[in-house]
Motif scaffolding. Sequence first.
Motif, PDB file in Angstrom:
ATOM      1  N   ARG A 173       0.812  -1.222   0.000  1.00 17.36           N
ATOM      2  CA  ARG A 173       0.000   0.000   0.000  1.00 17.36           C
ATOM      3  C   ARG A 173       0.842   1.266   0.000  1.00 17.36           C
ATOM      4  O   ARG A 173       0.418   2.300  -0.488  1.00 17.36           O
ATOM      5  CB  ARG A 173      -0.895   0.018   1.234  1.00 17.36           C
ATOM      6  CG  ARG A 173      -1.915  -1.091   1.243  1.00 17.36           C
ATOM      7  CD  ARG A 173      -2.921  -0.815   2.313  1.00 17.36           C
ATOM      8  NE  ARG A 173      -4.071  -1.682   2.193  1.00 17.36           N
ATOM      9  CZ  ARG A 173      -5.067  -1.478   1.356  1.00 17.36           C
ATOM     10  NH1 ARG A 173      -5.069  -0.459   0.546  1.00 17.36           N
ATOM     11  NH2 ARG A 173      -6.083  -2.313   1.340  1.00 17.36           N
ATOM     12  N   ILE A 174       2.014   1.194   0.622  1.00 14.11           N
ATOM     13  CA  ILE A 174       2.888   2.374   0.671  1.00 14.11           C
ATOM     14  C   ILE A 174       4.316   1.966   0.339  1.00 14.11           C
ATOM     15  O   ILE A 174       4.727   0.837   0.616  1.00 14.11           O
ATOM     16  CB  ILE A 174       2.879   3.050   2.077  1.00 14.11           C
ATOM     17  CG1 ILE A 174       3.161   2.019   3.176  1.00 14.11           C
ATOM     18  CG2 ILE A 174       1.578   3.791   2.327  1.00 14.11           C
ATOM     19  CD1 ILE A 174       3.523   2.606   4.508  1.00 14.11           C
ATOM     20  N   GLY A 175       5.053   2.891  -0.231  1.00 16.67           N
ATOM     21  CA  GLY A 175       6.470   2.654  -0.479  1.00 16.67           C
ATOM     22  C   GLY A 175       7.303   3.190   0.675  1.00 16.67           C
ATOM     23  O   GLY A 175       6.872   4.084   1.405  1.00 16.67           O
ATOM     24  N   GLU A 176       8.466   2.599   0.847  1.00 13.84           N
ATOM     25  CA  GLU A 176       9.424   3.079   1.849  1.00 13.84           C
ATOM     26  C   GLU A 176      10.815   3.010   1.239  1.00 13.84           C
ATOM     27  O   GLU A 176      11.025   2.254   0.287  1.00 13.84           O
ATOM     28  CB  GLU A 176       9.399   2.163   3.089  1.00 13.84           C
ATOM     29  CG  GLU A 176       8.281   2.480   4.063  1.00 13.84           C
ATOM     30  CD  GLU A 176       8.442   1.719   5.370  1.00 13.84           C
ATOM     31  OE1 GLU A 176       9.571   1.323   5.719  1.00 13.84           O
ATOM     32  OE2 GLU A 176       7.408   1.520   6.033  1.00 13.84           O
ATOM     33  N   LEU A 204      -1.209  -7.476  -4.697  1.00 14.13           N
ATOM     34  CA  LEU A 204      -2.514  -6.884  -4.349  1.00 14.13           C
ATOM     35  C   LEU A 204      -3.340  -6.658  -5.623  1.00 14.13           C
ATOM     36  O   LEU A 204      -4.563  -6.851  -5.625  1.00 14.13           O
ATOM     37  CB  LEU A 204      -2.320  -5.581  -3.566  1.00 14.13           C
ATOM     38  CG  LEU A 204      -3.567  -4.983  -2.919  1.00 14.13           C
ATOM     39  CD1 LEU A 204      -4.288  -5.978  -2.017  1.00 14.13           C
ATOM     40  CD2 LEU A 204      -3.206  -3.732  -2.118  1.00 14.13           C
ATOM     41  N   GLY A 205      -2.660  -6.328  -6.715  1.00 15.58           N
ATOM     42  CA  GLY A 205      -3.361  -6.213  -8.010  1.00 15.58           C
ATOM     43  C   GLY A 205      -3.917  -7.555  -8.451  1.00 15.58           C
ATOM     44  O   GLY A 205      -5.049  -7.642  -8.961  1.00 15.58           O
ATOM     45  N   ASN A 242      -8.862 -12.306  -1.039  1.00 14.14           N
ATOM     46  CA  ASN A 242      -8.472 -11.153  -0.220  1.00 14.14           C
ATOM     47  C   ASN A 242      -6.990 -11.216   0.110  1.00 14.14           C
ATOM     48  O   ASN A 242      -6.359 -12.272   0.000  1.00 14.14           O
ATOM     49  CB  ASN A 242      -9.272 -11.141   1.091  1.00 14.14           C
ATOM     50  CG  ASN A 242     -10.740 -10.832   0.861  1.00 14.14           C
ATOM     51  OD1 ASN A 242     -11.101  -9.704   0.546  1.00 14.14           O
ATOM     52  ND2 ASN A 242     -11.595 -11.842   0.986  1.00 14.14           N
ATOM     53  N   ALA A 243      -6.470 -10.084   0.531  1.00 12.80           N
ATOM     54  CA  ALA A 243      -5.082 -10.028   1.005  1.00 12.80           C
ATOM     55  C   ALA A 243      -5.077  -9.558   2.449  1.00 12.80           C
ATOM     56  O   ALA A 243      -5.930  -8.765   2.853  1.00 12.80           O
ATOM     57  CB  ALA A 243      -4.270  -9.060   0.142  1.00 12.80           C
ATOM     58  N   GLN A 271     -10.327  -7.309  -0.940  1.00 15.63           N
ATOM     59  CA  GLN A 271      -9.841  -6.357   0.060  1.00 15.63           C
ATOM     60  C   GLN A 271      -8.371  -6.629   0.434  1.00 15.63           C
ATOM     61  O   GLN A 271      -7.899  -7.759   0.353  1.00 15.63           O
ATOM     62  CB  GLN A 271     -10.697  -6.441   1.338  1.00 15.63           C
ATOM     63  CG  GLN A 271     -12.168  -6.181   1.093  1.00 15.63           C
ATOM     64  CD  GLN A 271     -12.412  -4.849   0.389  1.00 15.63           C
ATOM     65  OE1 GLN A 271     -11.944  -3.812   0.853  1.00 15.63           O
ATOM     66  NE2 GLN A 271     -13.103  -4.879  -0.725  1.00 15.63           N
ATOM     67  N   GLY A 272      -7.712  -5.598   0.856  1.00 18.07           N
ATOM     68  CA  GLY A 272      -6.395  -5.724   1.491  1.00 18.07           C
ATOM     69  C   GLY A 272      -6.566  -5.288   2.940  1.00 18.07           C
ATOM     70  O   GLY A 272      -6.745  -4.102   3.203  1.00 18.07           O
TER      71      GLY A 272
END
Length: 253
Positions: A142-145, A159-160, A177-178, A242-243
């Motif tokens: 969901r987010i990059g780091e 997730l895709g 779902n994830a 959903q994730g």
Amino acid sequence: MSPDGRIALVTGAGRGIGRAIAVKLSAEGLRVAMTARSAHELEATAAMCAGPTLTVPADITEATSTEAIFGVVEQAWGAVEVLVANAGAGFASRIERTSDGDWQRMLDLNLTAPFRCVRRAVPAMRRSRFGRIVVIASNAARIGEPYIAAYAASKHGVLGLVRSAAAELAADGVTVNAVCPGYVDTSMTDHTVDSIVAASGRSAEQARAELARKQPINRLITPDEVAEAVWFCVLSGGMSGQGITVDGGAVQA
Ligand SMILES: NC(=O)c1ccc[n+]([C@@H]2O[C@H](COP(=O)([O-])OP(=O)(O)OC[C@H]3O[C@@H](n4cnc5c(N)ncnc54)[C@H](OP(=O)(O)O)[C@@H]3O)[C@@H](O)[C@H]2O)c1
């Protein structure tokens, strides 16, 4: 759904999150087949399970292993009804030091292997008009780091896969779902601690506390907390695509 006797397959069940998921599904009455490379770790997980288990040692990244694993389960029990694609690993490096091989290893394990398992599981699930597929992604879906471009790309990708498969299978009684955990107290996080120590010179305690602070609850997530979310996905026929983040509130999706 009535869980009793349903057939589950959990990948990466030798330790950590996958072990907790296998133990949880078994406690809830499912028959649990499990795979990972290490046979002795799988046997240790099986010994912790309450009901029937099947251990199938294999490297999930080998092209032929998906067919072999599903074949063993089908011969012993029948078609997989609950698939938990959990096997995975992390990798941290600056982008300019990430080799083609590093990138490909992340995609092979965290993205292609779950895709092959989903593809192999779907026909029988469609035929029986029942199936539950849960992929263990990450909040890095969901987010990059910094330093996790290859890992985050593989987890965003999976997730895709989950969202697309959910849309495709919704009318067939199959949910997809994830679960997206933050930092979980497993050997994978131990490796992350080791990497931080090596790169920064900080102590292991400091590094672990730093990772704990990434969750607003100020501690690492437990494998059991991830397994509870998986079980929720298995129980629900109404939730798909959903994730579910299990990260102490870090990502509010
Ligand atoms: N720990 C975290 O902080 C965290 C956070 C977010 C998401 N996740 C995700 O959660 C999943 C499980 O992580 P974990 O923390 O439980 O890791 P872990 O303790 O290292 O366990 C990983 C499991 O996957 C198996 N595995 C790894 N490579 C494999 C391969 N090529 N073929 C078959 N099995 C393989 C391992 O067994 P063998 O080595 O014996 O094959 C082991 O059973 C991963 O997808 C990870 O990305 C973890």
